[in-house]
Enzyme design. Structure first.
Site, PDB file in Angstrom:
ATOM      1  N   TRP A  36     -26.630  12.005 -24.864  1.00 22.55           N
ATOM      2  CA  TRP A  36     -26.669  10.986 -25.934  1.00 22.55           C
ATOM      3  C   TRP A  36     -27.486   9.788 -25.494  1.00 22.55           C
ATOM      4  O   TRP A  36     -27.401   9.372 -24.340  1.00 22.55           O
ATOM      5  CB  TRP A  36     -25.228  10.530 -26.208  1.00 22.55           C
ATOM      6  CG  TRP A  36     -25.101   9.197 -26.870  1.00 22.55           C
ATOM      7  CD1 TRP A  36     -25.220   7.979 -26.271  1.00 22.55           C
ATOM      8  CD2 TRP A  36     -24.837   8.947 -28.250  1.00 22.55           C
ATOM      9  NE1 TRP A  36     -25.041   6.979 -27.201  1.00 22.55           N
ATOM     10  CE2 TRP A  36     -24.808   7.545 -28.419  1.00 22.55           C
ATOM     11  CE3 TRP A  36     -24.620   9.768 -29.366  1.00 22.55           C
ATOM     12  CZ2 TRP A  36     -24.560   6.943 -29.659  1.00 22.55           C
ATOM     13  CZ3 TRP A  36     -24.373   9.164 -30.597  1.00 22.55           C
ATOM     14  CH2 TRP A  36     -24.345   7.774 -30.737  1.00 22.55           C
ATOM     15  N   ASP A  39     -29.309   2.319 -28.009  1.00 22.83           N
ATOM     16  CA  ASP A  39     -30.256   1.192 -27.908  1.00 22.83           C
ATOM     17  C   ASP A  39     -31.342   1.281 -26.830  1.00 22.83           C
ATOM     18  O   ASP A  39     -31.056   1.578 -25.662  1.00 22.83           O
ATOM     19  CB  ASP A  39     -29.506  -0.102 -27.557  1.00 22.83           C
ATOM     20  CG  ASP A  39     -28.273  -0.330 -28.364  1.00 22.83           C
ATOM     21  OD1 ASP A  39     -27.953   0.481 -29.221  1.00 22.83           O
ATOM     22  OD2 ASP A  39     -27.617  -1.337 -28.101  1.00 22.83           O
ATOM     23  N   PHE A  98     -23.711  -1.847 -20.621  1.00 28.28           N
ATOM     24  CA  PHE A  98     -24.192  -1.957 -21.995  1.00 28.28           C
ATOM     25  C   PHE A  98     -25.608  -2.539 -22.025  1.00 28.28           C
ATOM     26  O   PHE A  98     -26.211  -2.802 -20.987  1.00 28.28           O
ATOM     27  CB  PHE A  98     -23.221  -2.822 -22.809  1.00 28.28           C
ATOM     28  CG  PHE A  98     -22.050  -2.061 -23.376  1.00 28.28           C
ATOM     29  CD1 PHE A  98     -21.705  -0.804 -22.903  1.00 28.28           C
ATOM     30  CD2 PHE A  98     -21.271  -2.611 -24.390  1.00 28.28           C
ATOM     31  CE1 PHE A  98     -20.620  -0.105 -23.434  1.00 28.28           C
ATOM     32  CE2 PHE A  98     -20.186  -1.921 -24.926  1.00 28.28           C
ATOM     33  CZ  PHE A  98     -19.850  -0.675 -24.452  1.00 28.28           C
TER      34      PHE A  98
HETATM   35  C1  FRU Z   1     -25.556  -1.719 -30.194  1.00 30.16           C
HETATM   36  C2  FRU Z   1     -24.470  -1.689 -29.134  1.00 30.16           C
HETATM   37  C3  FRU Z   1     -24.627  -2.879 -28.218  1.00 30.16           C
HETATM   38  C4  FRU Z   1     -23.966  -2.411 -26.962  1.00 30.16           C
HETATM   39  C5  FRU Z   1     -24.343  -0.947 -26.934  1.00 30.16           C
HETATM   40  C6  FRU Z   1     -23.288  -0.051 -26.349  1.00 30.16           C
HETATM   41  O1  FRU Z   1     -25.900  -0.482 -30.678  1.00 30.16           O
HETATM   42  O2  FRU Z   1     -23.207  -1.650 -29.738  1.00 30.16           O
HETATM   43  O3  FRU Z   1     -24.081  -4.073 -28.733  1.00 30.16           O
HETATM   44  O4  FRU Z   1     -24.435  -3.086 -25.851  1.00 30.16           O
HETATM   45  O5  FRU Z   1     -24.595  -0.568 -28.269  1.00 30.16           O
HETATM   46  O6  FRU Z   1     -23.777   1.231 -26.151  1.00 30.16           O
END
Ligand code: FRU
Length: 497
Positions: A36, A39, A98
């Site tokens: 998967w 972002d 993240f």
């Molecule tokens: C956006 C998000 C971010 C976070 C990430 C987690 O798509 O929710 O805010 O850092 O994806 O995977």
């Protein structure tokens, strides 16, 4: 030192990713090695090469403990895969690395700034998540996390901001050398805000301003902020959760929001003047930009949508891809976006038609088809009478197709992928307004097996759609039809990388 968690991810991708045939991937859009992705992260230049990281869970095609995947490129189209860069493996980020960003430090090291996630069981048994900003430095392949992480914590939050929703730092360097970053946060009214932090070395930061706040106007939490000057305007991009629909500009759910305004750098004050969607399609989220050495502001985004991302094609082994990198401009108070010009060097086999009449019969044109193409269609009225609708069908084959229909009397474009071949009842239709041009509309469609990126009127609007026709059986037909009579010009190229 590579941790066991990161080594395990690297071993896993090295063993299983080569088993995925190229035909299961788009030809020139970035995918993860396996599993998967979401972002884009750390989209930046390092030692003369473009680096792109992304949210990554190698072990399944569903979101899980976030790692950072990694690719690099010299032209933003041909990407070389690198081993996973970060894994959740320290006290500051045990439950996820993240989103975040990157830049090259003056001493030649690559600097990553990302959100570390920690889940802590509370007295009542519930789990609470804490988000802080963490740093890592490396050589373009291997990264060492800063032992003093986090570098921005709850102590650095302005009064009323949440330490639960505090993520996605986007870093840049000012001309005087100051490092700045914007971070998404949630303030007392429950909705998003963009916080500005500054630092001299990347490891010590202080809060300097709240650049803008949602005040429950555009969705709730604002994720993935980006902030930059462009063509004399200051641009703030955010990805709001829980948007409410507003006319045909914003749709409900996960959105993309571009705020245009001015920035008083000394006072650190952003004044918002205009708001618009960034992309009018279904599959576009969490964009991030970078400046190329020749001064272009280039944006790339996750070509998916959280609401629909758990509906996946049967048998898929790498889920999620990035949009094409797009060059941005501001023109007449609007964000303009077009595919990076490097794409033009991949065009071959030009087929063109001028002034072709289109009416109620579905028309195909010899040589105008393909699953990996760059197609431009200009439609205008044939004579005095305005046509009622014009429909372009893409990725068509038997009963499968995706339609782009234009109604010039209302200046509305409607894209419908409900028959693209995907057997899941997810959101399939989007409508949006285009600027009136006396019945003329220019549509550029870039297709890459499993997606259509549409650009209208030279980039005044973009609309992005994933089209899972069927893995390994992409549909390749293109046709034209009108209610009334329209006239079209068509230019089509195959894209070969
Ligand atoms: C956006 C998000 C971010 C976070 C990430 C987690 O798509 O929710 O805010 O850092 O994806 O995977």
């Amino acid at each position: 030192m590579i941790s066991d968690t990161l080594q395990k991810a690297r071993d896993f991708e090295a063993k299983y990713a080569p088993r995925i045939p190229d035909s299961e991937r788009p030809a020139f859009h970035v995918t993860g090695a396996i599993g998967w992705i979401n972002d884009p992260n750390g989209f930046s230049l390092y030692k003369g090469e473009y680096h792109l990281f992304f949210q990554y869970h190698p072990y399944s095609t569903l979101w899980g403990p976030m790692h950072w995947g990694h690719v690099k490129s010299r032209d933003l189209l041909h990407w070389e895969r690198l081993p996973a860069a970060l894994a959740p493996d320290t006290d500051a980020d045990p439950d996820g690395c993240f989103s975040g960003s990157a830049l090259e430090l003056a001493d030649g090291r690559q600097f990553l700034l990302y959100t570390g996630v920690r889940r802590v069981r509370q007295e009542d048994g519930s789990i609470r998540e804490y988000e802080t900003q963490c740093a890592a430095v490396g050589d373009g392949v291997d990264y060492e996390k800063y032992p003093g992480n986090p570098v921005i914590s709850a102590d650095d939050l302005p009064e009323g901001s949440s330490d639960r929703d505090f993520r996605d730092p986007k870093i840049w360097q000012e001309e005087d050398g100051t490092l700045c970053c914007v971070v998404g946060s949630r303030v007392a009214d429950g909705s998003g805000a963009v916080l500005l932090y500054e630092s001299t070395d990347g490891f010590h930061w202080h809060y300097t301003a709240t650049l803008d706040a949602c005040r429950n106007q555009y969705g709730r939490m604002w994720e993935c902020p980006d902030f930059f000057p462009l063509d004399g305007t200051q641009v703030l991009l955010v990805s709001p959760q829980e948007m409410r629909p507003e006319g045909l500009e914003f749709h409900a759910g996960y959105g993309s929001l571009c705020l245009l305004g001015s920035y008083d750098k000394n006072a650190r004050r952003f004044t918002r003047e205009r708001a618009q969607a960034i992309d009018y399609g279904i599959d576009f989220y969490a964009p991030q930009t970078m400046l190329t050495p020749d001064g272009r502001r280039v944006m790339i985004a996750w070509m998916q949508n959280w609401t629909t991302a758990s509906s996946q094609p049967n048998g898929i082994r790498c889920f999620g891809e990035m949009t094409l990198p797009r060059e941005l401009h501001v023109r007449d108070g609007r964000l303009i976006q077009n595919p990076i010009r490097e794409l033009e060097s991949c065009r071959t086999g030009r087929v063109a038609y001028e002034n072709v009449t289109v009416d109620g019969r579905e028309l195909t044109l010899p040589g105008v088809q393909g699953g990996i193409i760059d197609l431009t269609v200009t439609v205008c009225p044939a004579g005095e009478a305005l046509y009622r609708t014009f429909t372009l069908k893409l990725a068509a084959d038997g009963g499968r197709f995706t339609s782009v229909r234009y109604k010039p009397s209302e200046n509305i474009v409607r894209v419908d992928r409900s028959r693209c071949g995907f057997p899941h009842d997810i959101v399939h239709v989007r409508e949006f307004c285009v600027r009136p041009r006396d019945g003329e509309l220019k549509i550029r469609a870039v297709l890459d097996r499993y997606s259509a990126e549409l650009f209208f009127n030279d980039g005044e609007q973009a609309a992005t759609f994933v089209l899972y026709s069927e893995l390994n059986a992409p549909a390749e037909g293109v046709s034209f039809q009108a209610e009334g009579t329209a006239e079209i010009s068509v230019e089509k190229y195959d894209l070969v990388l």
